[in-house]
Design a protein around this motif. Structure first.
Motif, PDB file in Angstrom:
ATOM      1  N   GLY A 336       0.824  -1.217   0.000  1.00 23.43           N
ATOM      2  CA  GLY A 336       0.000   0.000   0.000  1.00 23.43           C
ATOM      3  C   GLY A 336       0.850   1.255   0.000  1.00 23.43           C
ATOM      4  O   GLY A 336       0.559   2.228  -0.711  1.00 23.43           O
ATOM      5  N   ILE A 337       1.919   1.271   0.800  1.00 25.02           N
ATOM      6  CA  ILE A 337       2.838   2.417   0.820  1.00 25.02           C
ATOM      7  C   ILE A 337       3.508   2.573  -0.545  1.00 25.02           C
ATOM      8  O   ILE A 337       3.705   3.695  -1.037  1.00 25.02           O
ATOM      9  N   TYR A 338       3.843   1.457  -1.165  1.00 24.69           N
ATOM     10  CA  TYR A 338       4.420   1.469  -2.520  1.00 24.69           C
ATOM     11  C   TYR A 338       3.480   2.191  -3.486  1.00 24.69           C
ATOM     12  O   TYR A 338       3.910   3.002  -4.317  1.00 24.69           O
ATOM     13  N   GLY A 339       2.172   1.938  -3.369  1.00 22.26           N
ATOM     14  CA  GLY A 339       1.200   2.623  -4.226  1.00 22.26           C
ATOM     15  C   GLY A 339       1.155   4.120  -3.976  1.00 22.26           C
ATOM     16  O   GLY A 339       1.056   4.915  -4.917  1.00 22.26           O
ATOM     17  N   GLN A 370      17.101   3.955 -11.909  1.00 27.13           N
ATOM     18  CA  GLN A 370      16.438   2.663 -11.732  1.00 27.13           C
ATOM     19  C   GLN A 370      17.448   1.522 -11.725  1.00 27.13           C
ATOM     20  O   GLN A 370      17.354   0.592 -10.927  1.00 27.13           O
ATOM     21  N   GLY A 371      18.407   1.589 -12.648  1.00 20.16           N
ATOM     22  CA  GLY A 371      19.429   0.550 -12.699  1.00 20.16           C
ATOM     23  C   GLY A 371      20.214   0.452 -11.402  1.00 20.16           C
ATOM     24  O   GLY A 371      20.491  -0.649 -10.900  1.00 20.16           O
ATOM     25  N   ILE A 372      20.551   1.599 -10.821  1.00 21.85           N
ATOM     26  CA  ILE A 372      21.341   1.608  -9.581  1.00 21.85           C
ATOM     27  C   ILE A 372      20.583   0.949  -8.433  1.00 21.85           C
ATOM     28  O   ILE A 372      21.114   0.078  -7.728  1.00 21.85           O
ATOM     29  N   VAL A 373      19.306   1.335  -8.219  1.00 21.56           N
ATOM     30  CA  VAL A 373      18.575   0.792  -7.067  1.00 21.56           C
ATOM     31  C   VAL A 373      18.251  -0.694  -7.267  1.00 21.56           C
ATOM     32  O   VAL A 373      18.238  -1.464  -6.296  1.00 21.56           O
ATOM     33  N   LEU A 374      18.031  -1.118  -8.507  1.00 20.10           N
ATOM     34  CA  LEU A 374      17.791  -2.542  -8.738  1.00 20.10           C
ATOM     35  C   LEU A 374      19.048  -3.363  -8.456  1.00 20.10           C
ATOM     36  O   LEU A 374      18.969  -4.484  -7.925  1.00 20.10           O
ATOM     37  N   ALA A 399      17.068  -2.452   1.068  1.00 22.62           N
ATOM     38  CA  ALA A 399      16.530  -3.040  -0.160  1.00 22.62           C
ATOM     39  C   ALA A 399      15.060  -2.700  -0.342  1.00 22.62           C
ATOM     40  O   ALA A 399      14.610  -2.375  -1.451  1.00 22.62           O
ATOM     41  N   ILE A 400      14.292  -2.752   0.764  1.00 24.41           N
ATOM     42  CA  ILE A 400      12.866  -2.404   0.686  1.00 24.41           C
ATOM     43  C   ILE A 400      12.708  -0.923   0.327  1.00 24.41           C
ATOM     44  O   ILE A 400      11.855  -0.550  -0.479  1.00 24.41           O
ATOM     45  N   THR A 401      13.554  -0.077   0.919  1.00 23.20           N
ATOM     46  CA  THR A 401      13.530   1.352   0.568  1.00 23.20           C
ATOM     47  C   THR A 401      13.851   1.550  -0.904  1.00 23.20           C
ATOM     48  O   THR A 401      13.274   2.425  -1.570  1.00 23.20           O
ATOM     49  N   CYS A 402      14.752   0.741  -1.437  1.00 23.85           N
ATOM     50  CA  CYS A 402      15.105   0.844  -2.853  1.00 23.85           C
ATOM     51  C   CYS A 402      13.922   0.507  -3.764  1.00 23.85           C
ATOM     52  O   CYS A 402      13.822   1.053  -4.869  1.00 23.85           O
ATOM     53  N   ILE A 403      13.043  -0.384  -3.311  1.00 26.17           N
ATOM     54  CA  ILE A 403      11.827  -0.650  -4.085  1.00 26.17           C
ATOM     55  C   ILE A 403      11.016   0.636  -4.220  1.00 26.17           C
ATOM     56  O   ILE A 403      10.509   0.971  -5.296  1.00 26.17           O
ATOM     57  N   TYR A 404      10.900   1.385  -3.115  1.00 23.04           N
ATOM     58  CA  TYR A 404      10.162   2.651  -3.152  1.00 23.04           C
ATOM     59  C   TYR A 404      10.880   3.691  -4.020  1.00 23.04           C
ATOM     60  O   TYR A 404      10.245   4.439  -4.773  1.00 23.04           O
ATOM     61  N   LEU A 405      12.202   3.752  -3.915  1.00 23.88           N
ATOM     62  CA  LEU A 405      12.966   4.681  -4.754  1.00 23.88           C
ATOM     63  C   LEU A 405      12.823   4.312  -6.227  1.00 23.88           C
ATOM     64  O   LEU A 405      12.725   5.197  -7.088  1.00 23.88           O
ATOM     65  N   TRP A 406      12.829   3.018  -6.510  1.00 26.48           N
ATOM     66  CA  TRP A 406      12.628   2.573  -7.890  1.00 26.48           C
ATOM     67  C   TRP A 406      11.258   3.021  -8.394  1.00 26.48           C
ATOM     68  O   TRP A 406      11.132   3.507  -9.528  1.00 26.48           O
ATOM     69  N   ALA A 407      10.224   2.870  -7.548  1.00 24.72           N
ATOM     70  CA  ALA A 407       8.863   3.267  -7.946  1.00 24.72           C
ATOM     71  C   ALA A 407       8.802   4.751  -8.269  1.00 24.72           C
ATOM     72  O   ALA A 407       8.202   5.163  -9.276  1.00 24.72           O
ATOM     73  N   ALA A 408       9.419   5.577  -7.411  1.00 26.55           N
ATOM     74  CA  ALA A 408       9.421   7.025  -7.656  1.00 26.55           C
ATOM     75  C   ALA A 408      10.164   7.353  -8.943  1.00 26.55           C
ATOM     76  O   ALA A 408       9.703   8.169  -9.758  1.00 26.55           O
TER      77      ALA A 408
END
Length: 541
Positions: A336-339, A370-374, A399-408
């Motif tokens: 939900g936070i990801y959304g 995106q490449g960096i956080v992945l 790593a979980i924070t990077c998912i959010y950074l990737w989304a942004a």
């Protein structure tokens, strides 16, 4: 209205914003865009809903795969999810024809109706856990979602003022991610507070809400003025454009925009002739400028999927669980936070980036980020994989924070910018066909992602770390593609795209030869005459 123009001029930085009259920035065009972009929410709502629904133990029990092996569960979930993509892919082969034959507005209404029918089947399948009915519902809903994914950017780009066309077309992506976010929180709320079977029936049924809003909204909206012009209905095209621009039909700005449409249509028809399917395909692939635009559109859509976007969107609860958040409610909350992150970042993009920084720079910058956080997520899975039952480590939270950074990062470039480009760069006669081919490409690779992500997660190293390295590598490569092959389009009218890709020069070389034999400059009347001749050619073919 003057206040809206003042705010936009403070935010958007391009030449068209400085030159165009302030009346064209009005609530009428904003309402039209919002009504059409419920077509983007169709896909987003389904994307956000289905992964969480299938992750619920109650759903797995109802459909009979709760006690199966992890591999069998993954296959079952992938089959259910990917059936929608199959329908989306098939729909794109008919969408261009429907959009040109019946108009963008009626085609969007039809897409909404198909989606409602599909959702009814999906909700009905939960009564007895009938997988066959679920598959039928997913496929039919896919037909509607796939059609809307191609139609919405076309309709919005053809109605929007040129200075803010990028931002308004990005509303498609904003509604998409808003639907994802709402569906995530609906799943979370139902999991905590609603008993089965309503726990999964309610999220399945609510997928019809954006479809109903799309149908109602499009009944209240006019047809695209550029489609009307293509159909030689110049009187209605002029009156519709005047209403959207909030200017009199005789205003110099409206007349200039109508004349640009006439010029472009005549250029296209004189270069090729005819408007049959074969004539349009010849025009797309035999004229270098059109061929380049088609190839760019296709490659952009392949690249969009190779960022890993739908690997994360569809299976976000499963991916968060795989990164160490084992409990169902915890992974759904994280989803939900990801959304929320996606909606917030997409809003910032359409306000401050799309028509100021531009499409090209956004794509290049976000490909790298995106490449960096992945890669960081992949390194976590490789050197410190999560252990089931153990608390999440500090590196795990990174790593979980990077998912959010990737989304942004995705919402600042590859999410909205691809749809903006593929809907605005094609020539008028080829727009529906070009966007349909691009959308079909997107859905094909979307299907591949939906069908393989959970398999990759279980086979490409601990916690699926190899999958993140793979998607990260693709991100770096697609940044190079944009740098060398994709031009900037911010602030240009749709009719100026021909000049950008060299089609106008080809016309003038031919037109200069015609002029020596008594040819005349393009006018609306000459376009009317050529359009009538095209119909005769099509009948003979």
């Amino acid at each position: 209205m003057a206040r809206m123009a003042k705010v936009l001029r403070a935010i958007v930085r391009n030449d068209a914003m400085k030159e165009d009259p302030e009346q064209i920035y009005n609530t009428r065009v904003l309402a039209l865009v919002c009504a059409a972009c419920f077509g983007g929410m169709l896909f987003g709502w389904d994307t956000g809903a289905i992964g969480g629904i299938l992750h619920m133990p109650a759903t797995q029990e109802r459909f009979g795969f709760l006690n199966k092996s992890d591999k069998a569960k993954a296959n079952q979930e992938q089959n259910i999810v990917s059936t929608l993509q199959a329908g989306c892919f098939l729909a794109c082969f008919f969408t261009g024809w429907a959009a040109d034959k019946f108009g963008r507005r009626l085609a969007l209404i039809g897409a909404g109706v198909l989606t409602v029918i599909g959702v009814v089947f999906q909700a009905a399948s939960a009564a007895r856990g009938t997988l066959a009915v679920m598959y039928v519902g997913r496929f039919v809903a896919g037909l509607g979602c796939g059609a809307a994914s191609a139609l919405t950017p076309i309709y919005v780009s053809e109605c929007a003022p040129r200075a803010i066309r990028g931002g308004l077309t990005a509303f498609y992506q904003l509604f998409n991610v808003f639907g994802i976010m709402v569906a995530f929180w609906v799943n979370y709320g139902c999991l905590l507070h609603v008993p089965a079977p309503a726990r999964y029936v309610i999220p399945l049924s609510l997928q019809s809400l954006p479809a109903i809003l799309l149908i109602v909204g499009m009944f209240l909206c006019p047809e695209s003025p550029r489609w009307l012009a293509k159909e030689d209905n110049w009187e209605e095209a002029t009156s519709t454009l005047a209403r959207l621009r909030d200017l009199p039909p005789t205003d110099e700005y409206v007349q200039a925009e109508i004349q640009e449409m006439a010029d472009q249509l005549e250029i296209e028809r004189r270069l090729t002739g005819g408007s049959s399917a074969m004539a349009l395909f010849r025009e797309m692939f035999l004229i270098p400028g059109n061929r380049k635009r088609a190839i760019i559109s296709i490659v952009l859509m392949i690249c969009q999927q190779l960022t890993g976007v739908n690997a994360i969107n569809y299976y976000a609860p499963q991916l968060f669980a795989n990164l160490g958040m084992d409990a169902t409610d915890s992974s759904l909350f994280a989803t939900g936070i990801y959304g929320v992150v996606k909606v917030a970042s997409c809003s910032v993009f359409l306000l401050f980036v799309a028509d100021s920084l531009g499409r090209r720079r956004s794509l290049i910058a976000t490909a790298g980020s995106q490449g960096i956080v992945l890669f960081i997520i992949g390194i976590y899975g490789r050197v410190q994989p999560p252990i089931k039952g153990e608390p999440v480590t500090a590196f795990g939270y990174v790593a979980i924070t990077c998912i959010y950074l990737w989304a942004a990062s995705f919402q600042f470039g590859w999410g909205p910018a691809c749809w903006i480009l593929v809907s605005e760069i094609p020539t008028a006669r080829l727009r529906a066909l070009n966007v349909s081919i691009a959308a079909a490409t997107q859905w094909l690779f979307n299907f591949v992602a939906a069908r393989t992500v959970l398999t990759m997660q279980s086979t490409m190293g601990k916690a699926g770390y190899g999958m993140y390295f793979m998607f990260g590598s693709f991100c770096f490569l697609m940044g190079l593609f944009v740098y060398f092959f994709v031009p900037e389009t911010k602030g240009l009218s749709l009719e100026k795209m021909d000049e950008l890709f060299g089609v106008t020069e080809a016309f003038h070389r031919k037109f200069d030869g015609d002029s020596e034999n008594g040819g005349n400059a393009p006018t609306i009347n000459s376009v009317h005459e050529v359009h009538a001749a095209d119909k005769d050619i099509d009948k003979k073919e």
